[in-house]
Design an enzyme around this catalytic site. Structure first.
Site, mmCIF file in Angstrom:
data_model
loop_
_atom_site.group_PDB
_atom_site.id
_atom_site.type_symbol
_atom_site.label_atom_id
_atom_site.label_comp_id
_atom_site.label_asym_id
_atom_site.label_seq_id
_atom_site.Cartn_x
_atom_site.Cartn_y
_atom_site.Cartn_z
ATOM 1 N N ASP A 1 93.464 26.747 39.653
ATOM 2 C CA ASP A 1 93.326 26.652 38.196
ATOM 3 C C ASP A 1 94.684 26.344 37.582
ATOM 4 O OD1 ASP A 1 90.655 27.065 38.453
ATOM 5 O OD2 ASP A 1 90.587 28.935 37.309
ATOM 6 N N HIS B 1 83.922 37.601 37.044
ATOM 7 C CA HIS B 1 83.772 37.061 38.404
ATOM 8 C C HIS B 1 83.503 38.147 39.452
ATOM 9 C CE1 HIS B 1 85.065 33.314 36.674
ATOM 10 N NE2 HIS B 1 86.250 33.793 36.363
ATOM 11 N N HIS C 1 91.781 33.474 39.876
ATOM 12 C CA HIS C 1 90.441 33.398 39.282
ATOM 13 C C HIS C 1 90.192 34.479 38.237
ATOM 14 C CE1 HIS C 1 86.606 31.528 39.066
ATOM 15 N NE2 HIS C 1 85.918 32.445 39.708
#
Length: 550
Positions: free
Chosen positions: A228, A378, A405
């Site tokens: 990311d 998540h 994440h």
């Protein structure tokens, strides 16, 4: 006279403190080690004074502007080869284009040359150039085509040696200024980079700038970004962005992205300063997916980054490995098939078998989505990957696993299959680089926060596979979530920051997590710190394969 009446060693300690009080006090502070665990779970209370979000730098921010003329190199970056003998140099020339009709540049317009050397630039290497396009065959959506992307591999380098280099096209008189880098140490059990920076989910925000500035002050020799990166997919093709794409934009035939954000990310002055001097290794995250026409995905990631995938026997940039002195790094792909019948699984097993733990004792794995995560965000999303690959990592004695994440920091106890195991890896989540989506603050064990199991599907399976289960024992018996912070979660803190790994010997490494809000006045100002201790004498999976085979 008071000092003279004390033992000589106390006088010496006081003398050191007077010379460098911060450093000496830090050394005197007791730092726990993984050999002392398991530890009671700790949650740091959220600092209400700090914003949990972070605004992106605007597209017209001067720190993101192109500052070189014509076809001179910009977005210069280094990446490690398979070991200290090679280094990739990457850069971009020319202008990107955005609009309904775009015409890709011809990569042959400009050459890919790096001049380099130890005392003078008496060597040169030639590489390849390419362009990529992000195309949307729908009315009203803008297309994109990149500048010319160059990748050049330098080979035959000496370990632990400073090289000077410049890149570009000497025939067109379009060369960069002279930069320098220092190669990593040679492979061996007593040779390691001094500091390895680990961070994930960076984005391009004001907090990102803070993270990178703080990271640079720690003077890393190697950077590892666990996915990311630019968050270009939080923008539509007219350049309008949002921290929540699905909340702000209507349904469209395809999820748009604004590719110039990748160029702005590469141009950001502090990030380019870091990447042009220190090798930076990346792995893909979900924000690199970027679906476009003809079902093409990860196009920008694959075009923009050089990684030693071929050299490590991988067929793709989505997973690969490299050595950093006596440490072997394996970068796994969480968004490509990882089932035990997959090509990635077969490659991973072969790569693990090839590691000589006498020569490279440390085995470190990185991928984007964490297998162990107690935040609501998540939560247990990577169960399928964990169930497929965890046995393999445990069997071969992986020491540390880094992920991102989740936009927070979390360090686990040594854990295997949700139970403490002194021979298991240390899992650490560092998805706190500073991105626009904001900080994760809710935990799955908070009252009413446990997500529904069907909301956590495997991101790779088609159709989406669900691997979650209810637990059969302990405080989560019969439930999908714990009713308190899980025993395998040792420390969690919702703050932006980065981590530094310092490997000191074949059996000992210091992990330090720095928070952006902390003052960096001394080594005492750390968010979390622990010694990671390898114990091959009690963990046969951490010994050499020759011993395993006996």
């Amino acid at each position: 006279m008071v000092l003279l009446s004390r033992p000589w060693w106390t006088i010496f300690v006081v003398f050191l403190a007077l010379l460098s009080p911060a450093k000496s006090l830090a050394k005197l502070r007791t730092i726990p080690s993984t050999a002392d665990g398991p530890f009671d779970p700790v949650t740091v209370a959220l600092d209400e004074r700090l914003p949990i979000g972070s605004d992106d730098l605007p597209n017209d921010d001067p720190r993101l502007a192109k500052i070189v003329p014509g076809f001179h190199p910009e977005q210069i970056a280094l990446a490690q080869g398979t070991d200290s003998s090679s280094m990739f140099v990457s850069w971009i020339t020319g202008e990107f284009q955005v609009g309904q009709d775009v015409t890709p540049l011809n990569p042959s317009l400009i050459k890919s040359v790096v001049e380099y050397g130890i005392f003078k630039l008496d060597h040169f290497a030639v590489g390849k150039a390419s362009v990529y396009s992000q195309l949307y065959p729908y009315k009203g959506l803008n297309n994109y085509t990149s500048g010319i992307i160059h990748h050049v591999k330098l080979q035959g380098l000496k370990p632990s040696t400073t090289y000077y280099y410049r890149c570009g096209d000497p025939f067109a008189k379009a060369m960069s200024p002279v930069y320098s880098f220092t190669t990593l140490p040679a492979k061996g059990p007593y040779f390691y980079p001094k500091r390895i920076a680990i961070v994930g989910d960076l984005g391009l925000t004001y907090n990102t700038t803070s993270t990178i500035c703080h990271l640079q002050r720690n003077k890393p020799d190697l950077n590892v970004f666990v996915g990311d990166l630019s968050y270009a997919n939080l923008y539509v093709t007219n350049g309008t962005g949002s921290s929540c794409y699905k909340c702000a934009f209507p349904e469209t035939p395809i999820h748009e992205t604004y590719q110039p954000r990748w160029d702005y990310w590469g141009r950001q002055v502090y990030l380019q300063s870091l990447r042009s001097k220190v090798p930076t290794m990346v792995i893909e995250g979900n924000h690199e997916y970027e679906l476009q026409a003809q079902n093409n995905t990860f196009v920008a990631y694959n075009a923009r980054f050089a990684v030693p995938y071929r050299e490590s026997g991988s067929p793709t940039k989505m997973y690969y490995s490299f050595n950093a002195g006596g440490a072997h790094f394996i970068m796994l792909g969480g968004y490509i098939d990882y089932s035990n019948s997959s090509q990635q699984y077969a490659w991973l097993e072969k790569d693990l078998m090839s590691v000589d733990r006498e020569e490279t004792p440390w085995l470190i794995v990185a991928f984007h989505q964490p297998w162990y995560n107690s935040y609501k965000s998540h939560y247990r999303e990577a169960e399928c990957m964990r169930q497929s690959m965890e046995d393999l990592l445990y069997k071969f004695g992986v020491d540390i696993v880094f992920s991102g994440h989740v936009h927070a920091y979390e360090r686990m106890n040594l854990v295997y299959n949700y139970e403490y195991d002194r021979c298991a890896p240390l899992f650490i989540t560092v998805g706190d680089g500073g991105n626009r989506e904001g900080m994760a603050i809710k935990h799955a064990d908070d009252p009413g926060a446990c997500p529904k199991p069907e909301s956590t599907p495997d991101p790779v399976g088609v159709p989406y596979e669900y691997c979650g289960f209810n637990f059969t024992s302990g405080p989560a018996a019969g439930k999908f979530c714990w009713d308190r912070q899980p025993d395998w979660s040792a420390f969690r803190d919702s703050s932006f920051g980065h981590g530094i790994l310092e490997i000191e010997s074949p059996t000992r490494a210091l992990w330090t997590w720095h928070r952006n809000q902390d003052t960096y006045l001394s080594e005492n100002h750390v968010g979390d710190q622990i010694y990671i201790v390898r114990r091959p004498e009690v963990c046969p999976n951490r010994k050499s394969h020759d011993i395993l085979a006996v």
